[in-house]
Write a protein that holds these residues in place. Structure first.
Motif, PDB file in Angstrom:
ATOM      1  N   ARG A   4      51.442  26.721  35.416  1.00  0.00           N
ATOM      2  CA  ARG A   4      50.886  26.766  34.063  1.00  0.00           C
ATOM      3  C   ARG A   4      49.456  27.278  34.036  1.00  0.00           C
ATOM      4  N   THR A   5      48.782  27.195  35.178  1.00  0.00           N
ATOM      5  CA  THR A   5      47.402  27.670  35.275  1.00  0.00           C
ATOM      6  C   THR A   5      47.221  28.417  36.591  1.00  0.00           C
ATOM      7  N   LEU A   6      46.164  29.212  36.639  1.00  0.00           N
ATOM      8  CA  LEU A   6      45.755  29.912  37.853  1.00  0.00           C
ATOM      9  C   LEU A   6      44.265  29.663  38.011  1.00  0.00           C
ATOM     10  N   THR A   7      43.861  29.223  39.191  1.00  0.00           N
ATOM     11  CA  THR A   7      42.449  28.942  39.425  1.00  0.00           C
ATOM     12  C   THR A   7      41.907  29.829  40.529  1.00  0.00           C
ATOM     13  N   LEU A   8      40.585  29.983  40.522  1.00  0.00           N
ATOM     14  CA  LEU A   8      39.910  30.741  41.562  1.00  0.00           C
ATOM     15  C   LEU A   8      38.476  30.249  41.675  1.00  0.00           C
ATOM     16  N   ARG A   9      37.870  30.484  42.819  1.00  0.00           N
ATOM     17  CA  ARG A   9      36.444  30.210  43.013  1.00  0.00           C
ATOM     18  C   ARG A   9      35.761  31.554  43.210  1.00  0.00           C
ATOM     19  N   THR A  10      34.576  31.675  42.617  1.00  0.00           N
ATOM     20  CA  THR A  10      33.869  32.948  42.667  1.00  0.00           C
ATOM     21  C   THR A  10      32.368  32.724  42.521  1.00  0.00           C
ATOM     22  N   SER A  11      31.628  33.784  42.669  1.00  0.00           N
ATOM     23  CA  SER A  11      30.182  33.742  42.438  1.00  0.00           C
ATOM     24  C   SER A  11      29.915  33.804  40.939  1.00  0.00           C
ATOM     25  N   ALA A  12      29.050  32.932  40.476  1.00  0.00           N
ATOM     26  CA  ALA A  12      28.783  32.840  39.036  1.00  0.00           C
ATOM     27  C   ALA A  12      27.844  33.923  38.534  1.00  0.00           C
ATOM     28  N   ASP A  13      26.918  34.335  39.358  1.00  0.00           N
ATOM     29  CA  ASP A  13      25.812  35.150  38.873  1.00  0.00           C
ATOM     30  C   ASP A  13      25.900  36.632  39.225  1.00  0.00           C
ATOM     31  N   ILE A  14      26.978  37.049  39.850  1.00  0.00           N
ATOM     32  CA  ILE A  14      27.159  38.467  40.160  1.00  0.00           C
ATOM     33  C   ILE A  14      27.937  39.097  39.004  1.00  0.00           C
ATOM     34  N   PRO A  15      27.397  40.123  38.363  1.00  0.00           N
ATOM     35  CA  PRO A  15      27.992  40.655  37.133  1.00  0.00           C
ATOM     36  C   PRO A  15      29.460  41.060  37.245  1.00  0.00           C
ATOM     37  N   TRP A  16      29.909  41.460  38.404  1.00  0.00           N
ATOM     38  CA  TRP A  16      31.297  41.910  38.509  1.00  0.00           C
ATOM     39  C   TRP A  16      32.216  40.791  38.991  1.00  0.00           C
ATOM     40  N   ASN A  17      31.733  39.561  39.056  1.00  0.00           N
ATOM     41  CA  ASN A  17      32.590  38.449  39.454  1.00  0.00           C
ATOM     42  C   ASN A  17      32.976  37.594  38.248  1.00  0.00           C
ATOM     43  N   ALA A  18      32.242  36.529  37.975  1.00  0.00           N
ATOM     44  CA  ALA A  18      32.623  35.618  36.889  1.00  0.00           C
ATOM     45  C   ALA A  18      32.824  36.340  35.550  1.00  0.00           C
ATOM     46  N   PRO A  19      31.949  37.249  35.141  1.00  0.00           N
ATOM     47  CA  PRO A  19      32.193  37.949  33.868  1.00  0.00           C
ATOM     48  C   PRO A  19      33.495  38.761  33.877  1.00  0.00           C
ATOM     49  N   PHE A  20      33.826  39.347  35.015  1.00  0.00           N
ATOM     50  CA  PHE A  20      35.084  40.092  35.150  1.00  0.00           C
ATOM     51  C   PHE A  20      36.269  39.167  34.864  1.00  0.00           C
ATOM     52  N   TYR A  21      36.264  37.984  35.487  1.00  0.00           N
ATOM     53  CA  TYR A  21      37.360  37.045  35.287  1.00  0.00           C
ATOM     54  C   TYR A  21      37.356  36.472  33.875  1.00  0.00           C
ATOM     55  N   ALA A  22      36.190  36.232  33.316  1.00  0.00           N
ATOM     56  CA  ALA A  22      36.109  35.707  31.949  1.00  0.00           C
ATOM     57  C   ALA A  22      36.778  36.661  30.962  1.00  0.00           C
TER      58      ALA A  22
END
Length: 90
Positions: A32-50
């Protein structure tokens, strides 16, 4: 599962297609969900997933807490804040 796109095969959209494929496969397997861990402050990481429906969440399971502990042991936070993100699969 970790993933990355090698520079020689990276073309616009490949990373998004890879995330979409992972979400489809997770749905097929009944998740029902998919999770991942990533870097929060690198523009091509968390914003990409968001942009792909992932939101930052707190670790709720022992599995996720252990992932964070492994990142600590590997000193990954020295490179920036690490976060857990989750997408609800529809």
């Amino acid at each position: 599962m970790g993933h990355s796109i090698h520079d020689s095969t990276d073309s616009p959209g490949n990373a998004g297609r890879l995330v979409d494929a992972a979400k489809v496969e997770a749905r097929i397997r009944g998740h029902r969900t998919l999770t991942l861990r990533t870097s929060a402050d690198i523009p091509w990481n968390a914003p990409f997933y968001a942009k792909r429906g992932f939101v930052e969440v707190e670790s709720r399971t022992e599995f996720h807490r252990e992932l964070a502990a492994v990142e600590e042991r590997l000193e990954l936070p020295a490179w920036g804040r690490r976060i857990l993100m989750e997408a609800v699969l529809r």
